[in-house]
Design a protein around this motif. Sequence first.
Motif, PDB file in Angstrom:
ATOM      1  N   GLN A   1      -5.784  -1.665   5.797  1.00  0.00           N
ATOM      2  CA  GLN A   1      -4.427  -1.933   5.329  1.00  0.00           C
ATOM      3  C   GLN A   1      -3.492  -2.216   6.503  1.00  0.00           C
ATOM      4  OE1 GLN A   1      -2.444   1.428   3.560  1.00  0.00           O
ATOM      5  NE2 GLN A   1      -1.064   0.141   2.351  1.00  0.00           N
TER       6      GLN A   1
ATOM      7  N   HIS B   1      -3.989   2.843   0.304  1.00  0.00           N
ATOM      8  CA  HIS B   1      -5.230   3.366   0.876  1.00  0.00           C
ATOM      9  C   HIS B   1      -5.079   4.874   1.103  1.00  0.00           C
ATOM     10  CE1 HIS B   1      -5.898  -0.886   1.507  1.00  0.00           C
ATOM     11  NE2 HIS B   1      -7.101  -0.660   1.997  1.00  0.00           N
TER      12      HIS B   1
ATOM     13  N   GLU C   1      -7.677   3.180   6.068  1.00  0.00           N
ATOM     14  CA  GLU C   1      -6.277   2.838   6.310  1.00  0.00           C
ATOM     15  C   GLU C   1      -6.149   1.761   7.379  1.00  0.00           C
ATOM     16  OE1 GLU C   1      -3.355   6.421   6.137  1.00  0.00           O
ATOM     17  OE2 GLU C   1      -5.307   7.228   6.769  1.00  0.00           O
TER      18      GLU C   1
END
Length: 471
Positions: free
Chosen positions: A458, A448, A455
């Motif tokens: 993730q 990412h 992010e």
Amino acid sequence: MKEISCKLLVIGAGPGGYVCAIRAGQLGVDTVIVEAGKPGGTCLNVGCIPSKALIHAAEEFEKVAHMAGGKDPLGIKVAAAPTLELAKTVAWKDGIISRLNSGVAGLLKKAKVKTVQGWATFRDGKTVEVETETGTQVIRAETVVIATGSAPVELPFLPFGGPVISSTEALALSDVPKKLAVVGGGYIGLELGMAFAKMGAKVTVVEALPRVLAQYDAELTRPVLKRLGELGVEVMLGAKAKGLSTQGQAGKGDALLVETPDGKNAKLAADRILVTVGRKPLTEGWGLEQIDLDKAGKFIRIDDQCRTSMRGIFAIGDVTGEPMLAHRAMAQGEMVAEIVAGHKRSWDKRAIPAICFTDPELVTAGLSPEEAKALAGEIKIGQFPFAANGRAMTKQGEDGFVRVVARADNHLVLGIQAVGQGVSELAAAFGLALEMGARLEDIAGTIHAHPTQGEGFQEAALKALGHALHV
């Protein structure tokens, strides 16, 4: 009386109807679409698009107001307090709608779809009459798609008119009301209520349930409740609107009668009373009694391919029930067009994201933790706070988080939720993960971009796997 025949007739040019007609036209299906109003339906004309325009204007106004008040931590100063000319804001919003109206009309024309302007009523399952400006038009079709949409629910003791308005009128006001009462603490009421609070209105939300945004879990809505307090929005929970204390004009002493949780009656002064207690399917006035379709409650009953109980008639969108979302209607419309063209098609409703454009925004896709537990038993949950995300911090959007819910045995992702500034743009990633059958390892192993709020997605997957990196 003129008559035309076609292979496919679509009734309603909202998101579901116009997408269905465009796709059918692209596939070479002789298609006619009937619409009584402007192309785009509720979503484009008096719903999704205009509300987001108003919400954006309110956000911009509030930013400048903070700068003028010396409260901006970025060091930006504005010499004088800003003013808002709501009539100009509404005109700007109307310009966007007009351009999109023209765009939809152009796309229908490009796909060689014939548009008939007027109100359609069924004669039988293959024939409708349309009252147009030039007289009655009879249309005979091999297949009919009902895409008539929905309308705001009107309370019998608070009928629309005068100070009592629906979301449609709220999006066309020329002045910001000094005092706004919002009846209903769902997503429509809070989206608009928060926007008007940012524009300077004193807003009170009256909700009969124990909490607002009851369709979401309490943890997800906590940042929204915090923001409501910061905006000075009063929330009356367990309170029931009962009617008006006077029947005068807006701003002339009107008050909303409210029954408080302890059974007492209170009067809530308001210039405008915005009623947002849900939407109802538009099933009346179309002559549906002539074809006697099976119902599922107040909605038209359909199967997994949007077929109704009558051969040759499909129904899509809000008229078929929850979730009443424009993108659900679009997906249904595209699928039905391809079925009519002879293609083998189905769709997976498990991957439909839903967004609440409050401040901060809410996104859900798939199953909630409670729903996942009921379905799969043991689950894994990974949650990552935006307070640990660099991009969120640089946008002053630390409140909120991303949460991933997966099966414990094989790590199949069952649901994804997020709350935070601008998280609506993560909806595509959430929907894609569910559609592709992603597992926690798939999301955790996808690189990412940094620094982005994505992010957090993730990191939430990494957290569920037991090795988050930044929290």
